[in-house]
Design an enzyme around this catalytic site. Sequence first.
Site, PDB file in Angstrom:
ATOM      1  N   THR A  71     -33.843  18.418 -38.130  1.00  0.00           N
ATOM      2  CA  THR A  71     -32.791  17.634 -37.494  1.00  0.00           C
ATOM      3  C   THR A  71     -32.529  18.151 -36.079  1.00  0.00           C
ATOM      4  O   THR A  71     -33.146  19.110 -35.622  1.00  0.00           O
ATOM      5  CB  THR A  71     -31.506  17.683 -38.328  1.00  0.00           C
ATOM      6  N   TYR A  72     -31.569  17.508 -35.403  1.00  0.00           N
ATOM      7  CA  TYR A  72     -31.292  17.777 -33.990  1.00  0.00           C
ATOM      8  C   TYR A  72     -31.032  19.261 -33.756  1.00  0.00           C
ATOM      9  O   TYR A  72     -30.199  19.875 -34.432  1.00  0.00           O
ATOM     10  CB  TYR A  72     -30.093  16.948 -33.546  1.00  0.00           C
ATOM     11  N   PRO A  73     -31.718  19.872 -32.767  1.00  0.00           N
ATOM     12  CA  PRO A  73     -31.640  21.324 -32.598  1.00  0.00           C
ATOM     13  C   PRO A  73     -30.396  21.840 -31.880  1.00  0.00           C
ATOM     14  O   PRO A  73     -29.869  22.901 -32.228  1.00  0.00           O
ATOM     15  CB  PRO A  73     -32.895  21.654 -31.787  1.00  0.00           C
TER      16      PRO A  73
END
Length: 598
Positions: A164-166
């Site tokens: 998922t989004y870092p």
Amino acid sequence: MRLIIAEKHSVGQAIAQAVGGHMEKHDGYVQVGDDLVTWAQGHLVDLAAPDEYKNHDWGKWSLDTLPIDPTPDWQWKVVAPMGGWKLSGERLDKREDAEMLLRIVNSDDFAFSIFKAERKQQHDAPPRLYDLTGLQKDMSRLHGLTAARTLAALQSLYEKKLATYPRTDSQYITHDDLDTLRGLTEGDRLTAGFIEPAAKPERPHLELTVNDAKVAGHTAILPTMQADKAALDELGDDERLVLTRVVRRMWEAVGDDYVHDVTNVVANIDPHWCEKHPDEGRLLPESECRFTSRSDQPVSLGWHAIEHAAPQEDHGEEDEAVGNIIPANLTDGVSIAPVPQGGATLSEGKTKPPKPFTEATLLAAMEHASRWVEDKDLKAALDDDESHSGGIGTPATRADVIEKLIRTGYVDRKGKQLRSTEQGRSLIDVVAPKLKDVALTADMERRLSEVEHGQTDAAEIETEFRDLAAGIPADAQIAVRQDHVQARKRNTESFGPCPRCGKPVIKTGKVFQCSTNRREKQSDGTWRTTEGCGWRAWTTIAGKTITDTTMRGLLAGRKVSLKGFTSRKGSGFDAAILIDKDKGIAFDFNDNKERKRK
């Protein structure tokens, strides 16, 4: 009979074999003929933290408190081996008291009385899911990856739809994400290749990861449904390590508690021993004869079973407790002798500076920068994560801050450590004090918060910040000029008259010399005095540094007696020195002989 104490078990065994003869192994020691060989659990000397010296203001490490010299406040601490565990005495300020207690504990018939043996079972809850900073810290700690490499690998995984989004600062998911997490934990897709099957929790505690109020934008970092062993095998090294750690943290976060038994023991000198030895028993007050021990043994690994590898450097005082196995049948009121009898040692407490930053510890310091702010309002402003990421920077920018410091030459990497360079230290020297204080960042965050809540005009704050930025170069120029003035002052400071010509003697680098001297480098690489009388003396003679104060005394015509010189053969000696107009500084051994005759 000889008693030989080794640092650790393996060294003790090697020493016993080297001694030779018939070996008899016992609990905690080996008997070789008439000799006894025993060992400690590691380092024989334990370091005391600066704040443990109660009579000094050493709680906060500061240049102003250096050098730290605990003399005469050394703290001493008698350690008694008990066969697989040890009892440590209270810290004593006087060495003679510690040596007296050591003699008592090493008596042939000495015994402890167990005042308290308290056992309790502790449950350590699972850790939270990863935000970016937390992942960067663990990748640095476990695998030596820089924060930038971790972010790059995670960004690549995100683009490959495997994570998922870092760039998130949240460690939770929302209730809307529960079905996704449930799907990730079902089956063996994220078990094979990631964790040992036996470590997988039977009933994952998904609810532990949910907190809608703590998710402002993006949720915590998780693998996606596309991640599996096949995808893992196709990745590069950094990506594989990062994805594996993200998956393992998911399993840790929904795992069972880590359950461990903690035992704390308090012991005193056995009163029966005191009755038999009334004189020795009255030598020290009861408060100085108290001994303690602690052990920590796992019962159920729980979430700890997911990741077994844990570098030694990450453990602190718990190391001794882990290696300390206190017998389960030890109860209050029993008498017990050290093993081996007479094997207690004396440990000397000393101070040490804080360890250099690693990327993991620097990221943590940036994230929790408010610990260096004393004002409560400013501390709260820096910790406020509703309007901004708490601390200095954001999860997305902290790694780049570190990398920029390295690219510009202000910081060097030394293995896992981050060390300031001379260029970096020079920059800090000329930067205005307020710019080096975390309180400035905290105050700026507070002012921005006031704008956000309509308490202050935005244009006014913008003007404040512009004026602050505009003043930075001018402040730096003033600091540089002051530094140059100080440097020139140091280089022209007179230590006394030259013994040859009477002109001032100054210090240039590692040489005291006449201020009239001028030297030039020749074509063959050598240096030659082209002007001046040529008198000079080195700041180091026979391994001994000649201080500024000593040189002033010498140039005033005095002999100075010093200790700690080293001869060419390596032996130490003491001598008087005096100024010599030809040699610079000369020894006067006749002065020593004269004083010895007297």
